[in-house]
Design an enzyme around this catalytic site. Structure first.
Site, short mmCIF file in Angstrom:
data_model
loop_
_atom_site.label_atom_id
_atom_site.label_comp_id
_atom_site.label_asym_id
_atom_site.label_seq_id
_atom_site.Cartn_x
_atom_site.Cartn_y
_atom_site.Cartn_z
N ARG A 47 0.86 -1.18 0.00
CA ARG A 47 0.00 0.00 0.00
C ARG A 47 0.90 1.23 0.00
O ARG A 47 2.11 1.16 0.09
CB ARG A 47 -1.02 -0.02 1.15
CG ARG A 47 -0.63 -0.62 2.45
CD ARG A 47 0.34 0.16 3.29
NE ARG A 47 0.02 1.57 3.40
CZ ARG A 47 0.91 2.51 3.65
NH1 ARG A 47 2.21 2.18 3.82
NH2 ARG A 47 0.59 3.78 3.75
N GLY A 48 0.21 2.40 -0.10
CA GLY A 48 0.97 3.64 -0.27
C GLY A 48 1.04 3.93 -1.76
O GLY A 48 1.37 3.04 -2.56
N ALA A 49 0.73 5.17 -2.13
CA ALA A 49 0.56 5.50 -3.54
C ALA A 49 1.76 5.10 -4.43
O ALA A 49 1.59 4.39 -5.43
CB ALA A 49 0.24 6.98 -3.69
N ARG A 93 -7.33 -0.15 -7.07
CA ARG A 93 -7.60 0.96 -6.15
C ARG A 93 -7.72 2.24 -6.99
O ARG A 93 -6.83 2.54 -7.79
CB ARG A 93 -6.48 1.11 -5.10
CG ARG A 93 -6.34 -0.12 -4.20
CD ARG A 93 -5.46 0.16 -3.00
NE ARG A 93 -6.15 0.98 -2.01
CZ ARG A 93 -5.55 1.52 -0.94
NH1 ARG A 93 -4.25 1.34 -0.74
NH2 ARG A 93 -6.24 2.24 -0.06
N GLN A 197 -2.61 2.60 9.81
CA GLN A 197 -1.30 2.70 9.15
C GLN A 197 -0.31 3.50 9.99
O GLN A 197 0.90 3.24 9.96
CB GLN A 197 -1.45 3.36 7.76
CG GLN A 197 -2.10 2.47 6.72
CD GLN A 197 -3.61 2.68 6.65
OE1 GLN A 197 -4.24 3.05 7.63
NE2 GLN A 197 -4.19 2.42 5.50
N ASP A 238 -2.09 10.97 -2.28
CA ASP A 238 -2.42 9.93 -3.26
C ASP A 238 -2.69 10.51 -4.64
O ASP A 238 -2.53 9.82 -5.65
CB ASP A 238 -3.63 9.11 -2.79
CG ASP A 238 -3.21 8.19 -1.66
OD1 ASP A 238 -3.14 8.66 -0.51
OD2 ASP A 238 -2.89 7.02 -1.94
N ASN A 248 -5.72 12.42 0.18
CA ASN A 248 -4.82 11.62 1.02
C ASN A 248 -5.69 10.87 2.03
O ASN A 248 -6.92 11.00 2.04
CB ASN A 248 -3.79 12.51 1.71
CG ASN A 248 -2.69 11.70 2.38
OD1 ASN A 248 -2.11 10.79 1.76
ND2 ASN A 248 -2.41 11.95 3.64
N LYS A 249 -5.06 10.08 2.86
CA LYS A 249 -5.77 9.21 3.81
C LYS A 249 -6.86 9.95 4.58
O LYS A 249 -6.65 11.09 5.01
CB LYS A 249 -4.73 8.62 4.77
CG LYS A 249 -5.28 7.69 5.83
CD LYS A 249 -6.14 6.58 5.25
CE LYS A 249 -5.40 5.70 4.24
NZ LYS A 249 -6.31 4.82 3.48
#
Ligand code: MRU
Length: 363
Positions: A47-49, A93, A197, A238, A248-249
């Site tokens: 995960r993570g862009a 995603r 996270q 992201d 973003n998150k």
């Protein structure tokens, strides 16, 4: 600060550090099909862009590698497999533009490769995407490190560190590089409900790097910012729309509003692969909705009555709340974001390199 988040193995697999198991277990998993790579992205094992872009690129190469091992394949089969892999991975995603950016690059090199050399060409491109990401992370770190004063206390949300990238991270990169130069900042880490996270991943990588950090729940951010001892806030992204709005998150928007209220600078760190001049504003960014169980349960333990759950994985922070972007091309103001009307003299987009041209952006 080296964490091997992903590699393409000599036996043709995509090896990932399974982030679902952190911080309890440091376990690597070998993915052997496009479907396994896609599921790893969907379930946040990777995960993570930036990292999902790298994983997807390696997944496309893997597809052709496995096909060649199977043997007896024609040229049309190779092209069909590449197209199928890209389609499956693109659907994993929706929010992080780095995924599309990496897959567009893979599609582009595949279009001009012949079937016999397809695997070599795709693997070379996937490795280049990985290496470029590592280099961009380091440059983000160099651009942001001067902000880090010894003894400062900063807040971050989610995980935009080494675990989210192919290098030393984005939001955490300035903190790591300043740490190497002897300037240690304490990082206040927001736990990042629902998938934690911040708690699971950011504390893990900061602690193993010797960076002081303190964990708090998301709802404690206002209280801490009101104390007046926070130097600045830093998050990753992201997708950054043409007008500078940032996806973003989930929770980033609230944090940015709080920072504005208390007069604390709010920085967004991101590589050029996260800037999306083709998306006009934050309202145009697709926001991933995830399963209700992620909110209604902790692990296997149900923590809520059986009621509907709203679970957007990301939110959009308006550009106006952002002090500056820390990028691989240096610090930039909101008005300098690629796609905004205002361009600095000698603008980056005029020479076919940087944000718009070449491989760095790919759009
Ligand atoms: O759902 P995740 O864990 O993939 O979300 C990650 C984030 O929101 C990060 O802040 C973002 O991808 C930037 S990572 C350098």
């Amino acid at each position: 600060m080296i964490i091997s988040t992903i590699e393409f193995t000599a036996s043709g697999s995509v090896r990932i550090l399974d982030q679902r198991l952190l911080p309890g277990e440091e376990t690597y998993a070998d993915l052997n099909s496009v479907e396994e790579v896609a599921v790893a992205i969907e379930t946040l094992a990777v995960r993570g862009a930036p990292l999902i872009g790298i994983a997807a690129a390696m997944g496309v190469a893997l597809a052709v590698g496995k096909l060649q091992v199977a043997g007896g394949v024609g040229r049309d089969d190779v092209r069909r497999v590449v197209a199928g892999a890209i389609e499956r991975l693109r659907g994993t995603r929706p929010t992080a533009v780095n995924l599309n950016w990496a897959l567009d690059r893979m599609a582009s090199v595949a279009a001009s490769a012949d079937a016999d050399s397809m695997f070599d060409v795709l693997l070379k491109e996937a490795k280049a995407i990985h290496a470029e990401d590592a280099a961009m992370c380091r440059r983000i770190g160099e651009a942001g490190a001067p902000l880090v004063k010894h003894g400062a206390t900063v807040i971050t949300h989610c995980n935009a560190g080494a675990l989210a990238t192919g290098g030393i991270g984005t939001a955490l990169a300035p903190i790591y590089l300043a740490g190497e130069e002897g300037r240690l900042a304490t990082v206040m880490v927001l736990e990042t409900r629902p998938l934690l996270q911040g708690a699971r991943l950011t504390t893990w990588e900061l602690a193993r790097s010797g960076i002081p950090c303190t964990l708090m729940t998301d709802s404690m951010a206002a209280s801490r910012l009101s104390n007046g001892d926070i130097s600045w806030v830093i998050v990753g992204a992201d997708r950054i729309a043409a007008n500078g709005d940032v996806a973003n998150k989930i929770g980033t928007l609230g944090l940015a509003l709080l920072a504005k209220h208390y007069g604390v600078p709010f920085y967004v760190a991101a590589p050029s692969s996260t800037f999306d001049p083709a998306t006009a504003t934050g309202a145009d960014i697709p926001i991933e909705q995830r399963a209700p169980e992620e909110v209604g349960r902790i692990g296997t333990q149900r923590i809520a009555a059986d009621v509907p759950v709203w679970n957007p994985a990301f939110d959009v922070t308006p550009a106006e709340l952002i002090t500056a972007f820390i990028t691989n091309e240096g610090m930039i103001e909101v008005d300098e974001v690629p796609g905004r009307a205002v361009t600095r003299s000698g603008g980056r987009d005029s020479e076919g390199s940087g944000w718009y041209g070449g491989k760095a952006v790919g759009r």
